[in-house]
Every structure is written in C-alpha cells, then in structure tokens.
Design a protein around this motif. Structure first.
Motif, PDB file in Angstrom:
ATOM      1  N   GLN A 220      56.452  37.768  26.641  1.00 17.93           N
ATOM      2  CA  GLN A 220      56.861  36.449  27.127  1.00 17.93           C
ATOM      3  C   GLN A 220      56.345  36.230  28.548  1.00 17.93           C
ATOM      4  OE1 GLN A 220      58.329  34.532  25.058  1.00 17.93           O
ATOM      5  NE2 GLN A 220      59.827  33.170  25.974  1.00 17.93           N
ATOM      6  N   PRO A 221      55.775  35.037  28.855  1.00 18.54           N
ATOM      7  CA  PRO A 221      55.364  34.761  30.237  1.00 18.54           C
ATOM      8  C   PRO A 221      56.567  34.841  31.173  1.00 18.54           C
ATOM      9  CG  PRO A 221      54.501  33.097  28.719  1.00 18.54           C
ATOM     10  CD  PRO A 221      55.488  33.916  27.954  1.00 18.54           C
ATOM     11  N   GLU A 222      56.347  35.401  32.339  1.00 20.55           N
ATOM     12  CA  GLU A 222      57.426  35.494  33.324  1.00 20.55           C
ATOM     13  C   GLU A 222      57.800  34.097  33.822  1.00 20.55           C
ATOM     14  OE1 GLU A 222      59.098  38.113  34.275  1.00 20.55           O
ATOM     15  OE2 GLU A 222      57.949  39.498  33.013  1.00 20.55           O
ATOM     16  N   PRO A 223      59.090  33.859  34.091  1.00 21.91           N
ATOM     17  CA  PRO A 223      59.516  32.520  34.567  1.00 21.91           C
ATOM     18  C   PRO A 223      58.780  32.088  35.833  1.00 21.91           C
ATOM     19  CG  PRO A 223      61.429  33.863  33.979  1.00 21.91           C
ATOM     20  CD  PRO A 223      60.240  34.769  33.926  1.00 21.91           C
ATOM     21  N   GLN A 224      58.471  33.053  36.715  1.00 20.04           N
ATOM     22  CA  GLN A 224      57.808  32.715  37.973  1.00 20.04           C
ATOM     23  C   GLN A 224      56.282  32.828  37.879  1.00 20.04           C
ATOM     24  OE1 GLN A 224      59.651  35.287  37.359  1.00 20.04           O
ATOM     25  NE2 GLN A 224      58.918  37.200  38.290  1.00 20.04           N
ATOM     26  N   ALA A 225      55.775  33.043  36.670  1.00 23.14           N
ATOM     27  CA  ALA A 225      54.322  33.202  36.490  1.00 23.14           C
ATOM     28  C   ALA A 225      53.577  31.926  36.870  1.00 23.14           C
ATOM     29  CB  ALA A 225      54.014  33.563  35.046  1.00 23.14           C
ATOM     30  N   LEU A 226      52.374  32.094  37.414  1.00 24.02           N
ATOM     31  CA  LEU A 226      51.544  30.944  37.788  1.00 24.02           C
ATOM     32  C   LEU A 226      51.066  30.219  36.529  1.00 24.02           C
ATOM     33  CD1 LEU A 226      49.368  32.599  40.584  1.00 24.02           C
ATOM     34  CD2 LEU A 226      51.240  30.960  40.899  1.00 24.02           C
ATOM     35  N   PRO A 227      50.805  28.909  36.631  1.00 21.02           N
ATOM     36  CA  PRO A 227      50.279  28.177  35.463  1.00 21.02           C
ATOM     37  C   PRO A 227      48.927  28.734  35.023  1.00 21.02           C
ATOM     38  CG  PRO A 227      50.951  26.658  37.219  1.00 21.02           C
ATOM     39  CD  PRO A 227      50.975  28.035  37.797  1.00 21.02           C
ATOM     40  N   LEU A 228      48.585  28.505  33.783  1.00 21.50           N
ATOM     41  CA  LEU A 228      47.278  28.919  33.274  1.00 21.50           C
ATOM     42  C   LEU A 228      46.188  28.221  34.087  1.00 21.50           C
ATOM     43  CD1 LEU A 228      45.823  30.472  30.918  1.00 21.50           C
ATOM     44  CD2 LEU A 228      45.804  28.289  29.699  1.00 21.50           C
ATOM     45  N   PRO A 229      45.240  28.952  34.666  1.00 21.77           N
ATOM     46  CA  PRO A 229      44.182  28.313  35.469  1.00 21.77           C
ATOM     47  C   PRO A 229      43.408  27.272  34.662  1.00 21.77           C
ATOM     48  CG  PRO A 229      44.170  30.688  35.789  1.00 21.77           C
ATOM     49  CD  PRO A 229      45.121  30.424  34.661  1.00 21.77           C
ATOM     50  N   ALA A 230      42.951  26.241  35.354  1.00 22.23           N
ATOM     51  CA  ALA A 230      42.271  25.130  34.686  1.00 22.23           C
ATOM     52  C   ALA A 230      41.044  25.590  33.902  1.00 22.23           C
ATOM     53  CB  ALA A 230      41.878  24.072  35.716  1.00 22.23           C
ATOM     54  N   GLU A 231      40.272  26.528  34.467  1.00 19.70           N
ATOM     55  CA  GLU A 231      39.058  26.995  33.781  1.00 19.70           C
ATOM     56  C   GLU A 231      39.411  27.729  32.493  1.00 19.70           C
ATOM     57  OE1 GLU A 231      36.747  29.274  36.529  1.00 19.70           O
ATOM     58  OE2 GLU A 231      35.966  27.488  37.566  1.00 19.70           O
ATOM     59  N   ASN A 232      40.430  28.586  32.558  1.00 19.07           N
ATOM     60  CA  ASN A 232      40.866  29.292  31.348  1.00 19.07           C
ATOM     61  C   ASN A 232      41.361  28.304  30.297  1.00 19.07           C
ATOM     62  OD1 ASN A 232      40.754  31.268  33.461  1.00 19.07           O
ATOM     63  ND2 ASN A 232      41.904  32.649  32.153  1.00 19.07           N
ATOM     64  N   ASN A 233      42.069  27.291  30.752  1.00 17.21           N
ATOM     65  CA  ASN A 233      42.585  26.277  29.824  1.00 17.21           C
ATOM     66  C   ASN A 233      41.444  25.543  29.132  1.00 17.21           C
ATOM     67  OD1 ASN A 233      44.872  24.674  28.732  1.00 17.21           O
ATOM     68  ND2 ASN A 233      43.887  23.014  29.853  1.00 17.21           N
ATOM     69  N   GLU A 234      40.401  25.209  29.888  1.00 18.03           N
ATOM     70  CA  GLU A 234      39.254  24.511  29.301  1.00 18.03           C
ATOM     71  C   GLU A 234      38.596  25.349  28.213  1.00 18.03           C
ATOM     72  OE1 GLU A 234      36.616  21.638  31.770  1.00 18.03           O
ATOM     73  OE2 GLU A 234      37.133  23.272  33.110  1.00 18.03           O
ATOM     74  N   ARG A 235      38.362  26.622  28.501  1.00 15.88           N
ATOM     75  CA  ARG A 235      37.718  27.488  27.505  1.00 15.88           C
ATOM     76  C   ARG A 235      38.628  27.685  26.289  1.00 15.88           C
ATOM     77  NH1 ARG A 235      36.796  30.599  31.981  1.00 15.88           N
ATOM     78  NH2 ARG A 235      37.989  32.378  31.179  1.00 15.88           N
ATOM     79  N   ALA A 236      39.922  27.811  26.535  1.00 15.78           N
ATOM     80  CA  ALA A 236      40.869  27.975  25.424  1.00 15.78           C
ATOM     81  C   ALA A 236      40.836  26.760  24.497  1.00 15.78           C
ATOM     82  CB  ALA A 236      42.278  28.191  25.962  1.00 15.78           C
ATOM     83  N   MET A 237      40.737  25.558  25.064  1.00 15.27           N
ATOM     84  CA  MET A 237      40.704  24.341  24.238  1.00 15.27           C
ATOM     85  C   MET A 237      39.463  24.319  23.329  1.00 15.27           C
ATOM     86  SD  MET A 237      43.511  22.964  25.025  1.00 15.27           S
ATOM     87  CE  MET A 237      43.995  24.662  25.318  1.00 15.27           C
ATOM     88  N   GLU A 238      38.330  24.727  23.881  1.00 12.02           N
ATOM     89  CA  GLU A 238      37.109  24.748  23.072  1.00 12.02           C
ATOM     90  C   GLU A 238      37.211  25.793  21.964  1.00 12.02           C
ATOM     91  OE1 GLU A 238      34.733  22.547  23.228  1.00 12.02           O
ATOM     92  OE2 GLU A 238      35.617  21.579  24.976  1.00 12.02           O
ATOM     93  N   ALA A 239      37.802  26.954  22.289  1.00 16.22           N
ATOM     94  CA  ALA A 239      37.978  27.995  21.265  1.00 16.22           C
ATOM     95  C   ALA A 239      38.916  27.518  20.163  1.00 16.22           C
ATOM     96  CB  ALA A 239      38.523  29.270  21.906  1.00 16.22           C
ATOM     97  N   LEU A 240      39.974  26.811  20.536  1.00 16.11           N
ATOM     98  CA  LEU A 240      40.930  26.288  19.547  1.00 16.11           C
ATOM     99  C   LEU A 240      40.268  25.272  18.623  1.00 16.11           C
ATOM    100  CD1 LEU A 240      44.101  25.829  21.791  1.00 16.11           C
ATOM    101  CD2 LEU A 240      43.861  27.441  19.898  1.00 16.11           C
ATOM    102  N   LYS A 241      39.420  24.416  19.194  1.00 16.89           N
ATOM    103  CA  LYS A 241      38.734  23.406  18.366  1.00 16.89           C
ATOM    104  C   LYS A 241      37.768  24.060  17.382  1.00 16.89           C
ATOM    105  CE  LYS A 241      37.312  20.816  21.836  1.00 16.89           C
ATOM    106  NZ  LYS A 241      36.673  19.689  22.569  1.00 16.89           N
ATOM    107  N   ALA A 242      37.071  25.100  17.844  1.00 18.44           N
ATOM    108  CA  ALA A 242      36.159  25.817  16.948  1.00 18.44           C
ATOM    109  C   ALA A 242      36.941  26.537  15.847  1.00 18.44           C
ATOM    110  CB  ALA A 242      35.327  26.816  17.750  1.00 18.44           C
ATOM    111  N   LEU A 243      38.064  27.158  16.201  1.00 16.58           N
ATOM    112  CA  LEU A 243      38.909  27.838  15.205  1.00 16.58           C
ATOM    113  C   LEU A 243      39.467  26.853  14.193  1.00 16.58           C
ATOM    114  CD1 LEU A 243      40.762  30.395  17.482  1.00 16.58           C
ATOM    115  CD2 LEU A 243      39.509  30.974  15.386  1.00 16.58           C
ATOM    116  N   PHE A 244      39.780  25.654  14.645  1.00 15.29           N
ATOM    117  CA  PHE A 244      40.272  24.626  13.717  1.00 15.29           C
ATOM    118  C   PHE A 244      39.239  24.372  12.625  1.00 15.29           C
ATOM    119  CE2 PHE A 244      40.485  20.225  12.292  1.00 15.29           C
ATOM    120  CZ  PHE A 244      41.825  20.104  11.933  1.00 15.29           C
ATOM    121  N   ASN A 245      37.972  24.232  13.010  1.00  9.46           N
ATOM    122  CA  ASN A 245      36.919  23.991  12.016  1.00  9.46           C
ATOM    123  C   ASN A 245      36.801  25.156  11.030  1.00  9.46           C
ATOM    124  OD1 ASN A 245      36.253  21.572  13.271  1.00  9.46           O
ATOM    125  ND2 ASN A 245      34.644  22.480  14.517  1.00  9.46           N
TER     126      ASN A 245
END
Length: 539
Positions: A220-245
């Motif tokens: 589980q992410p820690e309550p005080q954990a920093l948000p997911l960095p924007a660059e990581n989020n961008e790459r994750a979105m592209e990976a999710l879209k490819a996995l959807f296909n």
C-alpha cells in the motif's frame, strides 16, 4: 517561406546552410496543422529532400533540424508518399535507434544502446515523434511496419525500459500503442509470439514503483508518500493504452490468467495512487477502469483479496478500498454531466460485472447506491443521491448509457424485478424489462444468495405507492366523477377512435405482453389467450 526557393537551396547548399534553412522553416510552421493544397507536390518533394539529407549521415544538429521539418510535414497525410516506403521508414527507425524484427538480435540490444550524447537523444526523440505521426496518418506506412516487423523491434526496446530516458520511452510506448490500435493483425503476433502483455506489465510495474508483499498483492502507498511524478504518469498512461489494445482478444490460456491477475493487482495499486493533479489522477483511473473491463471478471477478486493488508470482517475479510475508489470515480463522472458513453459506461460496466460475480462487492456497493428506502414522497429520479442520479440515467437519450445504468441497478437488486421497481418505478425500468423479457415480473438468469432485503418501517407505512412513478402521490381529483353515463360512454368511444386512427396511420402500434413477459403486437397477445384457456369447462 517560399518552398521552391527552399528546395533549390537544399539541393545546392551545404550541410550547415541546410540546417539553418530547415530550422527557419520549422520555426515558421511550428503551429501549422492545416496546409495549402496547392503546395502538396512541393511539400512531398521537401519530404524526399529531407530523407535524402538524412541518408547522408549528417551531424546530429542537422539531423534534428531535418526531423523537426519532417515532423511538421507528417501532419499532412497527403504528402507522406516518400516517407511511407521501406527506405523512408528504415531511415526513421535508424534515427530513432529502433531495430526491426530482422535486426532484433534476440532482444540483446535495445533502442538506447547507441544513444550517447544529449544531441543524439534529441535526435532519437524527434525520429520517434515522426514515426508516430507517419504511422498514424499513413496506411501504407503501417503496412511497411508490418513487413519490416517493427513490432518485434519495439518489444526488444521494452526489455530495456529501466534505462529509458523519459521522452524516448514515452514515444516508444506511444508508437507501440498506435501500431497495436491501427493494425489488429499485429496484436496477435505481439501477444503470442512476443509476449508483449508480460513486457508491458513489467514496464508498468517499474514505472509505478510497485513493491510486492504477496503473489498478487502490492504494498500500500504510504499516506505521506509523494504523488506519482508527472513523467512516470505519462509513460504509465501510454503503457495502459497499449495493454488495452492487446487484451481485447477473448482467446486466453492459463499463462494469460496469471498475467491478467498480476495486471489486476498493479491496476489496484494504480487506483490507490495520487498524481500531481486531480485531473491527471482522474485520467489514470479512467485508463485503469478501461483495462480492468478487458480482464476476465474472475480476476477482479484481486481488487478485494488482500491477505497481508487485511480487510473488513463484515465483507468476509475483503478489502474494499479499491471498490470505494471506483464508486467515487463513478459519481464524479455522473456529476460531470457530459461524455457519458466514453466516460461513465466503462466504470458502470465494471461495477456491474464485479457485483454480479463477486458477492462481497455487491454487498458493499448496495447500501451506498440503494440504501433502505425511507423517503418515498419524491420520485426516484428526483434528488442528489447516487440512486437518484442513476435512475435519471435510466431514461437517458443514449441507449448504451440507459441500458448500462439500468443493468447496474438491476444487478444490485439481485435481478429481482420487484426489488428494482421498488427503487426505480415501473416507468424508469420499462426499457430494461422490455429488453430482458421481464415485463411480467420474475428474475434474471443469474443465481444470487437467498438473503432478502427487508422494507423499512417508513416504506411499509407509506403504501400505497404508485408503481409507475415509484413514489406516493397526493390523491388526484377524478375527472369523470361528475360525468353522466352517456358522457363517459362518449369520451370512451372518442378515445378509442383516436387510438384506432393513430394505429391505422402507423403513428402508434398497440402492444401487449405475452405470457413469457415479452412485448408483441396487441392482436397477437389477444389471439394467444383463448388457446391457453381452451381446456376450460364448457356446456
């Protein structure tokens, strides 16, 4: 900038002059997305000139200027002839440090092996951007990618995801997404021969920094954990879209089942994460919901089965945090008030199937969406509760939205027509009942537990309730109370004649209900009845 002059100077000038000219052209057209049709032939020649220049292996600064120009030109699908060839695509893949299937070398070398300086990284990024534009805008280029087995080369690049520079990784994933979206025939090769689902899952796992505490349980992410960095989020979105296909196919095996359960666990982890903005978090959750819809419904137990973290005793020890995130996401999408088909129906479908197949999910959602009825003075669709909002959607103009909302409520009622009508009223539920052939009442085909909902004291004391509107109505004055028998007969005959006229003109078609609960033309339902009673006593 005059294209004739530009072409002439490119042919006669040196490398340095060409770089300056192309940078000037790019600066002037950086925001150009609509081009003059009269200059199509000249822009096509410029594409060819740029590719010729790139073929000379000029220095990185000139390569970047060429690729920036080509990226702008590739926005126009009508001038891509010179690029959408084997030679043209090979130039771009070489600039992007990508390998084709024949050059894959067993996956030992990757897209980043040759990238050394910052200049070369920028060149690779520009080439990848060009490839994305060209593949998106040209069917011929897509076919060339298939012929040169670029998909296999992209899979080789996925193996080195941990060493990616952000933009290089982002556009490799975007190119992967585009190719798998535009060429369904490539998906099977990627899934079966290249094990792309596993590779993309590993990319996602690394990008989201998943730490495992169980076979299908992420820490589980820690309550005080920093948000997911924007660059990581961008790459994750592209990976999710490819996995959807890649997960659109229904053909699966035991290895897929393990991979899908692993993927479901990662998606649960993503649902619990926060990004740098609420908008980006919403986008991440949307992609997670879309992908969860593609996974077998049996895998959804991973969302609630958390042996290490634990759960709530009331729901069999299951952890409902992810389900609550989905419920909150659903309500926000309803409140948004637009784009229901793409924005809302996926999460409704996911919650419907989860509730249908996993008793604990249904038992958790039911009290929040359809709590015991107390206020029956207002119509079911009037108000601000989740129930009110969903009942309003049951009469939405979009058929898909209407059916999905109704099906969700129907499953929460354990597919009992009587329970559904209690919460929605017959008028709102009529569309679902017609589609299911349940106008005569009864239940759906799914088997549910025997525990029944009990009515509240407020509901019992409020009866009689109008079954059509689903609420208690104030007594209405009887319009025919003061009429004579002759007036009543006249009005009845007048009404019958009006219906007859509308029926003959095919404006309306009177319908009746068959014994099996389905609708049919009125004359058919009337013909059936004497036959059913033909064995009654007669003189």
């Amino acid at each position: 900038m005059d294209l004739n002059g530009l072409l002439s100077q490119l042919e006669n000038g040196n490398e340095e002059d060409a770089e300056k000219l192309l940078r000037r052209y790019s600066q002037e057209n950086t925001q150009t997305f609509k081009f003059d049709q009269k200059e199509e032939a000249l822009r096509s020649k410029l594409c060819q000139s740029v590719l010729t220049l790139l073929g000379r292996r000029v220095r990185p600064g000139c390569q970047q200027a060429c690729l920036e120009t080509l990226r702008i030109l590739s926005r126009d699908k009508r001038v891509l002839g010179p690029v959408a060839t084997t030679d043209g695509m090979l130039v771009l893949t070489r600039m992007a440090m990508l390998r084709t299937g024949q050059e894959d070398g067993g996956g030992q070398e990757t897209a980043q092996d040759g990238v050394r300086s910052e200049e070369e990284k920028r060149v690779a990024v520009e080439a990848l951007k060009c490839l994305c534009n060209v593949v998106y805008n040209s069917a011929a280029a897509q076919q060339v990618c298939v012929d040169m087995q670029l998909a296999r080369g992209l899979c080789g690049s996925l193996r080195s995801a941990r060493t990616w520079q952000h933009e290089v990784g982002l556009f490799i994933l975007r190119l992967f997404f585009l190719l798998s979206a535009l060429r369904p025939d490539v998906r099977g090769v990627l899934r079966k021969d290249c094990h792309a689902v596993r590779l993309l899952t590993e990319v996602l796992e690394h990008t989201l920094d998943v730490h495992w505490v169980g076979t299908y349980e992420a820490a589980q992410p820690e309550p005080q954990a920093l948000p997911l960095p924007a660059e990581n989020n961008e790459r994750a979105m592209e990976a999710l879209k490819a996995l959807f296909n890649l997960t659109l196919s229904e053909s699966r095996n035991e290895e897929d089942d393990h991979q899908f359960r692993l993927l479901a666990a990662i998606l649960r982890h993503l649902l619990m994460l926060k990004t740098e903005t609420e908008e980006k978090t919403e986008e991440a959750h949307s992609h997670a919901v879309n992908l969860l819809n593609n996974l077998p419904v049996s895998c959804l137990d991973v969302l609630i089965d958390m042996p290490v973290l634990g759960g709530v005793e009331e729901y069999g020890g299951k952890n409902m945090e992810a389900v609550q995130v989905l419920l909150d996401f659903m309500e926000r999408r309803i409140d948004k008030g637009s784009n229901y088909k793409e924005g809302l129906t996926p999460v409704l479908s996911l919650l419907t199937e989860g509730s249908r197949c996993h008793r604990e999910i249904r038992r958790y959602i039911k009290p929040q969406v359809l709590p015991p009825l107390k206020d029956v003075k207002n119509r079911p669709e009037v108000g601000t509760t989740i129930r009110n909002k969903l009942v309003r959607l049951m009469t939405h103009v979009d058929m898909g939205v209407k059916q999905t909302a109704a099906e969700f409520l129907f499953v929460l009622c354990k597919e009992s027509v009587d329970n559904l009508l209690k919460y929605t009223g017959y008028g709102n539920a009529a569309g679902l009942l017609v589609a299911r052939g349940l106008l005569a009442g009864g239940r759906g085909e799914t088997q549910y537990s025997e525990d029944e909902d009990s009515d509240t004291d407020e509901y019992k004391s409020a009866k009689p309730i109008n079954p059509i509107t689903g609420h208690v109505e104030e007594p209405m004055p009887n319009p025919i109370e003061e009429m004579t028998e002759e007036q009543k007969e006249y009005e009845a005959e007048k009404l019958a004649n009006m219906f007859d006229k509308l029926s003959r003109q095919n404006v309306i078609r009177p319908m009746g209900v068959r014994p099996d609960g389905t609708l049919a033309p009125l004359e058919e339902t009337l013909v059936c009845r004497p036959e059913e009673n033909s064995d009654t006593d007669s003189d």
